[in-house]
Design an enzyme around this catalytic site. Sequence first.
Site, PDB file in Angstrom:
ATOM      1  N   CYS A 107     -34.792 -26.027 -60.363  1.00  0.00           N
ATOM      2  CA  CYS A 107     -36.222 -26.375 -59.255  1.00  0.00           C
ATOM      3  C   CYS A 107     -36.263 -25.623 -57.963  1.00  0.00           C
ATOM      4  O   CYS A 107     -36.755 -25.514 -57.504  1.00  0.00           O
ATOM      5  CB  CYS A 107     -35.249 -27.878 -58.604  1.00  0.00           C
ATOM      6  SG  CYS A 107     -35.409 -29.336 -59.846  1.00  0.00           S
TER       7      CYS A 107
ATOM      8  N   CYS B 184      -8.917   6.031 -64.365  1.00  0.00           N
ATOM      9  CA  CYS B 184      -8.021   5.260 -63.448  1.00  0.00           C
ATOM     10  C   CYS B 184      -6.671   5.197 -64.040  1.00  0.00           C
ATOM     11  O   CYS B 184      -6.672   5.957 -65.123  1.00  0.00           O
ATOM     12  CB  CYS B 184      -8.428   3.656 -63.097  1.00  0.00           C
ATOM     13  SG  CYS B 184      -8.768   2.599 -64.198  1.00  0.00           S
TER      14      CYS B 184
END
Lengths: 96, 386
Positions: free
Chosen positions: B197, B343
Site C-alpha cells: 500500500c 579476517c
Amino acid sequence: MATVFIPTPLRKFTNNTAKVEAEGNNVSEVVKALTNSYPELKRHLVNADGRIPSFINIFVGDDDIRSLQQEQTPVKENSQISIVPAIAGGKPVSKL
Amino acid sequence: MNHEHIQFSREELSRYNRHIIIPEFGLEAQQKLKAAKVLVVGSGGLGSPVLLYLTAAGVGTIGIVDFDVVDDSNLQRQVLFGVTEVGQPKVEAAKRRLQSLNPHIKLNIYNTQLTSKNALSLIQEYDVVADGTDNFPTRYLVNDACVLLGKTNVYASIFQFEGQLSVFNYRHSNGAFGPNYRDLYATPPPAGLVPSCAEGGVLGVLPGILGSLQALEVIKVITGVGEVMSGRFYSFDALTFESRTFNIRRNPANPLNGDNPTLKELIDYEQFCGVRAVEKRIKEIDAIEFNDWQQRGEDFQLIDVREPHEYEIVNIGALLIPLGTVLANVDRIDRNRKVVVQCKTGNRSGKAIRELEEKFGFENLYNLKGGILGYIDDIKPELTKY
C-alpha cells in the site's frame, strides 16, 4: 467465452481492465489464452513448472480449483473465473 | 469464555440496549461479548474500525499490539487518531480514544512488534485474534500462532481498491477447525511481486469497510449469532462494487495441520517471505589456492580486516585495515590487481567485501575462505591459533 476477473494488483498488465474474456475448455487453456493476450501476466500466473503459483488462487464460479480438478477444471462458456492473489496491505516489504 | 455469571451495571444496560433488544442477540450475546478477550494485531487502517466497533459493542477485554507511532500520512484512513496524536505511540493514543468511548471495558496495550518470540504467549491470553497487519511475514506469523494455539483468526486485508476477508481456524461445534491462511496461500508471493500500500496506495475508506466487516465477524465468532465466514473467502472490489464469496477448504498438505504436519513451532517469517535480502555471492579463495597464488608469485594485495590486537597475536603479512575503518581507507585498497581480504574466519572480510562492492563498485576482491584460522589449519599449522 469465459469471463475472467482481474484483481487490482494485476490490472496494470491488462490495460486497467477488471474483466476480460478468454477462450478455453479448462483453466489451463484459459490462463494460456489470457497470457497470450497479456504477456506480462505470465510471470504472475505461471511458475517455472508451468503451474499456477501457490500465492495465487483461482476460483471457477464460487469454488477453488484446488478442490475441483486443479488446472484441468472444466470451464464453460458462461463460467466466471476469479484470480485472487495474496495481498497484505501496508508497508513496503523492504522496510521491515 | 464463561458468560453466565456476567452482570451489567445500569449504565451498561442502557448503553447496550440496542443490542439487547434484537431477538437473535439478546442479553446472552451481550454477556458473551463482555466475557470475551480479543487481541487486535495492528491499530492502523483495519485496526481502527475494528477497535472502535469492538469497544463500542462492549467486548470486555481488548488487547492492542502495535509498535508504530502516529504519522501524518496515517490520518487519511486511520480514524482512531487525530492531528494532536501525531508522533505518539499508536497503542497509547488508541487506548485514550477507546477508553473515552467505553469506560466499561478493559484495554491491554502492547507497544511492541509481534514476533516469533512473543506471539504465542501474547495470543494465548485471548479468545479471538483480529489480524489487521500490513505485511506478509506478520500475516503468516499470526496465522501459525493461532493454528498452533487453536485460536480463531479473523482476517482482513486490503490493497488499493480491493479487500479480502475470512475467518481462519474457526473451531466448529463438532470440534473440527476450518481452513486457515496457509490452506489458501501455501507460500507468500516473492518479495516485490505484489506492491504494498505504501507503494501502490489504498483508498482510505476501504479499510473502513473491511475493518467493519472484520469487527462483525469477531462479534459473530464470540456470540455464535449467525453464520461465521469460516470456509468462505470474501473479496470486494470498490471500483466495480463487485463482491464475491468463494468456498475454501482445508489443504491436506498444510504443514501446520494437514495430514502430515511438519511445522510444530513458529519460524523466522521474514526469511520465509524472502524479505531479508538474499546476500549476493562474493568471490572466494580457499587457503590451498591462496597458497598456490603466493607460491607462484601471483600479483595481489592482501588485506586483514581484524583488530590490531588480533593482528599482534598472529598475522600473515597483510595490510591491516580493521573492518570499522575500511570505508575510510578505501584509497589504500588496490583497484588494478586482485585483492584478497581476510579476517579470523571469513565473516568480517565477507562483510567488508560486500560494502566495498556495494558502495565503491570494487570487482577485484576475494574473500579468504575460513580466514586466517583456515589458512593455519591447511598451510601453516605452526602459527598461533586463537
